[in-house]
Design a protein around this motif. Structure first.
Motif, PDB file in Angstrom:
ATOM      1  N   LYS A 192       0.770  -1.083  -0.086  1.00 33.79           N
ATOM      2  CA  LYS A 192      -0.144   0.039   0.104  1.00 33.79           C
ATOM      3  C   LYS A 192       0.894   1.270  -0.012  1.00 33.79           C
ATOM      4  CE  LYS A 192      -2.574  -0.770   3.493  1.00 33.79           C
ATOM      5  NZ  LYS A 192      -3.783  -0.477   4.336  1.00 33.79           N
ATOM      6  N   ARG A 193       1.999   1.253   0.795  1.00 30.03           N
ATOM      7  CA  ARG A 193       2.676   2.623   0.843  1.00 30.03           C
ATOM      8  C   ARG A 193       3.485   2.577  -0.594  1.00 30.03           C
ATOM      9  NH1 ARG A 193       3.950   0.304   6.129  1.00 30.03           N
ATOM     10  NH2 ARG A 193       5.779  -0.828   5.076  1.00 30.03           N
ATOM     11  N   ARG A 194       3.703   1.531  -1.268  1.00 28.66           N
ATOM     12  CA  ARG A 194       4.497   1.527  -2.462  1.00 28.66           C
ATOM     13  C   ARG A 194       3.556   2.140  -3.426  1.00 28.66           C
ATOM     14  NH1 ARG A 194       5.479  -2.469  -6.371  1.00 28.66           N
ATOM     15  NH2 ARG A 194       7.126  -1.572  -7.713  1.00 28.66           N
ATOM     16  N   VAL A 195       2.263   1.634  -3.521  1.00 31.30           N
ATOM     17  CA  VAL A 195       1.284   2.310  -4.363  1.00 31.30           C
ATOM     18  C   VAL A 195       0.980   3.905  -4.172  1.00 31.30           C
ATOM     19  CG1 VAL A 195      -0.980   1.846  -5.407  1.00 31.30           C
ATOM     20  CG2 VAL A 195       0.292   0.036  -4.701  1.00 31.30           C
ATOM     21  N   ALA A 196       0.956   3.969  -3.235  1.00 29.61           N
ATOM     22  CA  ALA A 196       0.501   5.640  -2.750  1.00 29.61           C
ATOM     23  C   ALA A 196       1.734   6.392  -3.101  1.00 29.61           C
ATOM     24  CB  ALA A 196       0.242   5.790  -1.327  1.00 29.61           C
ATOM     25  N   ASP A 197       2.791   5.882  -2.880  1.00 28.79           N
ATOM     26  CA  ASP A 197       4.047   6.573  -3.290  1.00 28.79           C
ATOM     27  C   ASP A 197       4.131   6.923  -4.904  1.00 28.79           C
ATOM     28  OD1 ASP A 197       6.734   8.113  -2.556  1.00 28.79           O
ATOM     29  OD2 ASP A 197       7.737   6.427  -3.529  1.00 28.79           O
ATOM     30  N   ILE A 198       3.751   5.755  -5.645  1.00 24.70           N
ATOM     31  CA  ILE A 198       3.866   5.873  -7.142  1.00 24.70           C
ATOM     32  C   ILE A 198       2.843   6.848  -7.574  1.00 24.70           C
ATOM     33  CG2 ILE A 198       3.350   4.602  -9.097  1.00 24.70           C
ATOM     34  CD1 ILE A 198       4.784   2.282  -7.568  1.00 24.70           C
ATOM     35  N   ALA A 199       1.542   6.794  -6.916  1.00 26.09           N
ATOM     36  CA  ALA A 199       0.389   7.675  -7.380  1.00 26.09           C
ATOM     37  C   ALA A 199       0.874   9.120  -7.354  1.00 26.09           C
ATOM     38  CB  ALA A 199      -0.748   7.142  -6.709  1.00 26.09           C
ATOM     39  N   PRO A 200       0.418   9.888  -8.464  1.00 18.94           N
ATOM     40  CA  PRO A 200       0.526  11.259  -8.549  1.00 18.94           C
ATOM     41  C   PRO A 200      -0.185  11.709  -7.302  1.00 18.94           C
ATOM     42  CG  PRO A 200       0.057  10.426 -10.960  1.00 18.94           C
ATOM     43  CD  PRO A 200      -0.036   9.273  -9.736  1.00 18.94           C
ATOM     44  N   LEU A 201      -1.389  11.499  -6.995  1.00 19.43           N
ATOM     45  CA  LEU A 201      -2.116  12.072  -5.622  1.00 19.43           C
ATOM     46  C   LEU A 201      -1.372  11.373  -4.528  1.00 19.43           C
ATOM     47  CD1 LEU A 201      -5.984  12.147  -7.124  1.00 19.43           C
ATOM     48  CD2 LEU A 201      -3.943  13.921  -7.284  1.00 19.43           C
ATOM     49  N   LYS A 202      -0.713  10.853  -4.134  1.00 16.06           N
ATOM     50  CA  LYS A 202       0.004  10.123  -3.258  1.00 16.06           C
ATOM     51  C   LYS A 202      -0.921   9.496  -2.034  1.00 16.06           C
ATOM     52  CE  LYS A 202       3.671  11.599  -4.783  1.00 16.06           C
ATOM     53  NZ  LYS A 202       4.696  10.640  -5.392  1.00 16.06           N
ATOM     54  N   THR A 203      -1.887   8.896  -2.698  1.00 19.87           N
ATOM     55  CA  THR A 203      -2.714   8.179  -1.884  1.00 19.87           C
ATOM     56  C   THR A 203      -3.577   7.010  -2.806  1.00 19.87           C
ATOM     57  OG1 THR A 203      -4.909   8.600  -0.353  1.00 19.87           O
ATOM     58  CG2 THR A 203      -4.994   9.345  -2.481  1.00 19.87           C
ATOM     59  N   ILE A 204      -4.130   6.066  -1.918  1.00 25.70           N
ATOM     60  CA  ILE A 204      -4.876   5.040  -2.876  1.00 25.70           C
ATOM     61  C   ILE A 204      -6.441   5.012  -2.415  1.00 25.70           C
ATOM     62  CG2 ILE A 204      -3.080   3.410  -2.787  1.00 25.70           C
ATOM     63  CD1 ILE A 204      -3.736   1.980  -0.510  1.00 25.70           C
ATOM     64  N   PRO A 205      -7.204   4.741  -3.363  1.00 23.35           N
ATOM     65  CA  PRO A 205      -8.564   4.717  -3.191  1.00 23.35           C
ATOM     66  C   PRO A 205      -9.043   3.758  -2.024  1.00 23.35           C
ATOM     67  CG  PRO A 205      -7.833   4.739  -5.685  1.00 23.35           C
ATOM     68  CD  PRO A 205      -6.997   4.296  -4.925  1.00 23.35           C
ATOM     69  N   SER A 206     -10.440   4.265  -1.568  1.00 23.04           N
ATOM     70  CA  SER A 206     -10.871   3.281  -0.599  1.00 23.04           C
ATOM     71  C   SER A 206     -12.074   2.952  -1.203  1.00 23.04           C
ATOM     72  CB  SER A 206     -11.154   4.211   0.878  1.00 23.04           C
ATOM     73  OG  SER A 206     -12.269   5.158   0.439  1.00 23.04           O
ATOM     74  N   PRO A 207     -12.623   2.009  -0.452  1.00 20.54           N
ATOM     75  CA  PRO A 207     -14.109   1.624  -1.125  1.00 20.54           C
ATOM     76  C   PRO A 207     -15.067   2.468  -1.003  1.00 20.54           C
ATOM     77  CG  PRO A 207     -13.141  -0.147   0.283  1.00 20.54           C
ATOM     78  CD  PRO A 207     -12.251   0.959   0.360  1.00 20.54           C
ATOM     79  N   ASP A 208     -15.143   3.681  -0.101  1.00 24.66           N
ATOM     80  CA  ASP A 208     -15.746   4.751   0.067  1.00 24.66           C
ATOM     81  C   ASP A 208     -15.788   5.580  -1.251  1.00 24.66           C
ATOM     82  OD1 ASP A 208     -17.676   4.684   2.350  1.00 24.66           O
ATOM     83  OD2 ASP A 208     -15.795   5.052   3.472  1.00 24.66           O
TER      84      ASP A 208
END
Length: 261
Positions: free
Chosen positions: A209-225
């Motif tokens: 999860k930390r790796r994906v968030a770091d790669i993402a331009p928005l620096k976060t990952i989507p939640s089910p919400d």
């Protein structure tokens, strides 16, 4: 918040993850809900009970979307129990986790099993529900797809191919079922659910999860919400939107190469 009082939604794969969150969100805006599950009866009933506490009717429906008979039964039982059907959320999905570069590890049976649920199952559910959705006058179908169907990346090539087919099905059916029914697909990237724990322990999952968030331009990952936000909008706020593939991935599709090997 716009409301959908009196509407009825059927959510496949509604016993956990994105499907469970979608069911709860639709209940919050006034929809009665039919929650499909194939194995997780306890999870589906817990979701249904939480929806009832919000003041709507909720039922659970056991069924495998790969079975046309099950799909037809679920559509008919929804209408018999809840009076109508206005919204279908195709959230049931499966995968086979195989590295994309290991072609010999992916069998034709893998493709058949994944497509039976992710593509054929969605089509069968839509076909079973279509006449009821048309009668609604403002029917809505939301296919929970994946950005894998756009990028070709993901848990396996069979999964990515199935989601690509689901995206094409979405566009074709949006044309054929208009004007009575709108058909759209949501294409999440990696979403923070327990789904990935099927092949990772908790420590490796947190690192992932930390790796994906770091790669993402928005620096976060989507939640089910976050996915449920889009489902809610497609139900009550997107009167002129159909045939769309809406990516929710914090921008990871903008990265170069293969961000999630």
């Amino acid at each position: 918040m716009k409301r959908a009082e009196g509407s009825v939604a059927l959510i496949t794969g509604g016993g956990s993850g994105i499907g469970a969150t979608a069911a709860a969100r639709l209940a919050e805006i006034g929809c009665s809900v039919a929650i499909n599950y194939s194995r997780n009866s306890a999870g589906a009933e817990a979701v249904a009970e939480s929806c009832r506490l919000l003041g709507v009717n909720a039922i659970t429906l056991k069924g495998n979307v790969a079975s046309d008979a099950d799909c037809r039964h679920m559509a008919e039982e929804t209408v018999a129990s809840l009076g109508r059907l206005d919204i279908l959320v195709n959230c049931a999905g499966v995968t086979r986790r195989v590295p994309a570069n290991d072609l010999d590890a992916l069998s034709s049976d893998d493709f058949s099993a994944v497509n039976a649920v992710n593509v054929t199952g969605a089509f069968q559910m839509i076909r079973a529900a279509a006449r009821h959705l048309k009668r609604s006058g403002a029917g809505t179908i939301i296919n929970v797809s994946s950005d894998s169907g756009i990028t070709g990346d993901g848990s396996s090539l069979s999964y990515a191919a199935s989601k690509g087919a689901l995206n094409t099905l979405t566009i074709g059916l949006a044309r054929e079922l208009a004007p009575e029914i709108r058909v759209n697909a949501i294409c999440p990237g990696f979403v923070d659910t327990n789904w990935a724990l099927a092949w990772q322990n908790s420590d490796s999952y947190e690192h992932f999860k930390r790796r994906v968030a770091d790669i993402a331009p928005l620096k976060t990952i989507p939640s089910p919400d976050d996915v449920a936000d889009m489902i809610e909008w497609l139900v009550v706020g997107a009167r002129c939107v159909t045939g769309q593939l809406l990516v929710i991935d914090s921008g990871t599709h903008l990265t170069v190469g293969n961000p999630l090997p």
